[in-house]
Design a protein around this motif. Structure first.
Motif, mmCIF file in Angstrom:
data_model
loop_
_atom_site.group_PDB
_atom_site.id
_atom_site.type_symbol
_atom_site.label_atom_id
_atom_site.label_comp_id
_atom_site.label_asym_id
_atom_site.label_seq_id
_atom_site.Cartn_x
_atom_site.Cartn_y
_atom_site.Cartn_z
ATOM 1 N N SER A 91 -5.457 -5.127 -3.473
ATOM 2 C CA SER A 91 -5.788 -4.332 -4.654
ATOM 3 C C SER A 91 -6.983 -3.410 -4.430
ATOM 4 O O SER A 91 -7.439 -2.758 -5.371
ATOM 5 C CB SER A 91 -6.094 -5.264 -5.833
ATOM 6 O OG SER A 91 -7.226 -6.085 -5.556
ATOM 7 N N HIS A 92 -7.480 -3.325 -3.202
ATOM 8 C CA HIS A 92 -8.619 -2.437 -2.947
ATOM 9 C C HIS A 92 -8.226 -1.006 -3.311
ATOM 10 O O HIS A 92 -7.158 -0.520 -2.916
ATOM 11 C CB HIS A 92 -9.049 -2.504 -1.485
ATOM 12 C CG HIS A 92 -10.331 -1.801 -1.206
ATOM 13 N ND1 HIS A 92 -10.398 -0.441 -0.985
ATOM 14 C CD2 HIS A 92 -11.608 -2.253 -1.137
ATOM 15 C CE1 HIS A 92 -11.658 -0.088 -0.780
ATOM 16 N NE2 HIS A 92 -12.417 -1.175 -0.863
ATOM 17 N N PRO A 93 -9.072 -0.303 -4.084
ATOM 18 C CA PRO A 93 -8.670 1.008 -4.625
ATOM 19 C C PRO A 93 -8.518 2.107 -3.588
ATOM 20 O O PRO A 93 -7.789 3.087 -3.843
ATOM 21 C CB PRO A 93 -9.805 1.336 -5.603
ATOM 22 C CG PRO A 93 -10.971 0.520 -5.147
ATOM 23 C CD PRO A 93 -10.384 -0.740 -4.584
ATOM 24 N N ARG A 94 -9.174 1.993 -2.451
ATOM 25 C CA ARG A 94 -9.115 3.079 -1.461
ATOM 26 C C ARG A 94 -8.478 2.667 -0.142
ATOM 27 O O ARG A 94 -7.920 3.496 0.568
ATOM 28 C CB ARG A 94 -10.533 3.617 -1.186
ATOM 29 C CG ARG A 94 -11.101 4.420 -2.352
ATOM 30 C CD ARG A 94 -12.563 4.699 -2.201
ATOM 31 N NE ARG A 94 -13.363 3.481 -2.214
ATOM 32 C CZ ARG A 94 -13.702 2.826 -3.329
ATOM 33 N NH1 ARG A 94 -13.313 3.278 -4.505
ATOM 34 N NH2 ARG A 94 -14.423 1.723 -3.273
ATOM 35 N N ASP A 95 -8.567 1.389 0.202
ATOM 36 C CA ASP A 95 -8.056 0.941 1.495
ATOM 37 C C ASP A 95 -7.415 -0.438 1.342
ATOM 38 O O ASP A 95 -7.933 -1.433 1.840
ATOM 39 C CB ASP A 95 -9.206 0.895 2.516
ATOM 40 C CG ASP A 95 -8.727 0.622 3.927
ATOM 41 O OD1 ASP A 95 -7.497 0.599 4.154
ATOM 42 O OD2 ASP A 95 -9.583 0.401 4.813
ATOM 43 N N PRO A 96 -6.289 -0.517 0.635
ATOM 44 C CA PRO A 96 -5.657 -1.828 0.422
ATOM 45 C C PRO A 96 -5.158 -2.429 1.733
ATOM 46 O O PRO A 96 -4.745 -1.717 2.639
ATOM 47 C CB PRO A 96 -4.494 -1.506 -0.522
ATOM 48 C CG PRO A 96 -4.207 -0.061 -0.302
ATOM 49 C CD PRO A 96 -5.525 0.586 0.017
ATOM 50 N N SER A 97 -5.223 -3.750 1.808
ATOM 51 C CA SER A 97 -4.741 -4.432 3.010
ATOM 52 C C SER A 97 -3.220 -4.488 3.007
ATOM 53 O O SER A 97 -2.569 -4.410 1.956
ATOM 54 C CB SER A 97 -5.314 -5.847 3.079
ATOM 55 O OG SER A 97 -4.903 -6.620 1.959
ATOM 56 N N HIS A 98 -2.662 -4.636 4.208
ATOM 57 C CA HIS A 98 -1.210 -4.748 4.369
ATOM 58 C C HIS A 98 -0.900 -6.084 5.035
ATOM 59 O O HIS A 98 -1.615 -6.500 5.957
ATOM 60 C CB HIS A 98 -0.675 -3.596 5.220
ATOM 61 C CG HIS A 98 0.812 -3.496 5.219
ATOM 62 N ND1 HIS A 98 1.617 -4.267 6.053
ATOM 63 C CD2 HIS A 98 1.650 -2.729 4.482
ATOM 64 C CE1 HIS A 98 2.877 -3.979 5.821
ATOM 65 N NE2 HIS A 98 2.936 -3.042 4.881
ATOM 66 N N PRO A 99 0.150 -6.776 4.599
ATOM 67 C CA PRO A 99 0.451 -8.105 5.150
ATOM 68 C C PRO A 99 0.668 -8.128 6.658
ATOM 69 O O PRO A 99 0.523 -9.182 7.289
ATOM 70 C CB PRO A 99 1.728 -8.518 4.414
ATOM 71 C CG PRO A 99 1.728 -7.720 3.154
ATOM 72 C CD PRO A 99 1.062 -6.413 3.504
ATOM 73 N N SER A 100 0.966 -6.986 7.258
ATOM 74 C CA SER A 100 1.248 -6.963 8.700
ATOM 75 C C SER A 100 0.002 -6.722 9.542
ATOM 76 O O SER A 100 0.089 -6.738 10.782
ATOM 77 C CB SER A 100 2.282 -5.880 9.014
ATOM 78 O OG SER A 100 1.757 -4.587 8.724
ATOM 79 N N ASP A 101 -1.146 -6.511 8.895
ATOM 80 C CA ASP A 101 -2.370 -6.174 9.623
ATOM 81 C C ASP A 101 -3.157 -7.442 9.956
ATOM 82 O O ASP A 101 -3.704 -8.074 9.058
ATOM 83 C CB ASP A 101 -3.230 -5.225 8.785
ATOM 84 C CG ASP A 101 -4.472 -4.736 9.518
ATOM 85 O OD1 ASP A 101 -4.689 -5.163 10.674
ATOM 86 O OD2 ASP A 101 -5.215 -3.930 8.924
#
Length: 301
Positions: A91-101
């Motif tokens: 939910s980070h507004p500028r750099d949301p995390s991705h499950p594959s990272d």
């Protein structure tokens, strides 16, 4: 000493393991090392609730710049600042995390394993053993004290890597605006679900396990025999972390023989000014806390 001497030496993006793109550190050596010189390294662990991608190793840069002008610089052999894998933050507004990272999906003990691996890399490279001050801001303070806890997190969190790494704990730890008692932190901020969320993202949803990973649960008499000084630096203007966290950690350390007045294991409180992140963003208060810590440690070198 001028630039022609090749100092100070700066290195950024030094990879200490291949787990992810965030397994890097940066360091600075102010001057050539002289044999027999009694100095300490200052190693910094950033905050950001184990998850914020906008707070990284560079958050120590301003304080480091100020420390170059400090009378304590003569007692400092080098500076280092550590990046480590972060917990999910979709939910980070500028750099949301991705499950594959792999850099943005860590859960305890992966954060502390990374910090241990980074310290081991520095110890093997520069051979300073216990002669370092480990500084942490916010959750970085939790990680700093977890280095001293090392093998004492409880069976549900035992880490093969942490047990294998032969990391020598520091002579001193400086916690700045630290998180020390996770159940108390979440309870005190029960009206703000974000606190429970970031703790659960880092340590899992089993709330009964949070106490065992908290620095207040450390068995420092066994796990941190090298420890000579614990410093708790905090601002009463901190809008995110209440002063009660300091009270809890102060009580825990006092109960294990750390004393403010005398003895082989000293305890020091440093009252800072400014809001939670201002102490590192401006750099002056963070630098002042480092100076106060080195001032004590230099007498033991």
């Amino acid at each position: 000493m001028g630039a022609k001497d090749g100092f100070p030496q700066y290195r950024k993006d030094v990879q200490y393991s291949r787990e992810s793109s965030l397994n890097t550190l940066q360091y600075c050596i102010p001057r050539p090392t002289t044999r027999g010189t009694k100095q300490v390294w200052v190693i910094y662990v950033h905050g950001g609730a184990w998850q914020d991608p906008e707070i990284d190793a560079s958050s120590f840069d301003k304080a480091q710049e100020l420390l170059f002008e400090s009378h304590m610089l003569e007692h400092i052999a080098g500076f280092a600042s550590i990046n480590y894998r972060l917990s999910p933050y979709p939910s980070h507004p500028r750099d949301p995390s991705h499950p594959s990272d792999p850099a943005r999906n860590a859960r305890h003990p992966e954060h502390i394993n990374d910090v241990l691996a980074a310290i081991l890399h520095l110890q093997e490279t520069f051979r300073f053993e216990e002669r370092y001050v480990l500084v942490g801001h916010s959750c970085g303070a939790s990680l700093a004290f977890q280095v001293a806890m090392k093998r004492y997190w409880g069976s549900q969190y035992e880490s093969t890597l942490a047990l294998e790494l032969n990391v020598v704990p520091p002579i001193a730890i400086l916690g700045v605006e630290g998180l020390y008692d996770l159940p108390a932190l979440v309870k005190h901020n029960a009206g703000e679900p974000v606190y429970q969320d970031f703790v659960a993202n880092a340590f899992g949803r089993d709330t009964s396990a949070w106490a065992s990973v908290s620095p207040t649960a450390g068995d420092y008499g066994n796990s941190w025999q090298e420890g000579r000084l614990a410093v708790l630096a905090h601002s009463r203007d901190d809008e995110l972390v209440e002063w009660e966290q300091v009270d809890h950690m102060h009580k825990a350390l006092k109960s294990q023989g750390f004393d403010e007045a005398s003895g082989d294991r000293r305890l020091k409180l440093v009252e800072l000014c400014g809001k939670h992140d201002e102490v590192w963003q401006d750099g002056r208060e963070l630098a002042r806390a480092v100076e106060a810590t080195v001032q004590v440690v230099k007498n033991w070198l």
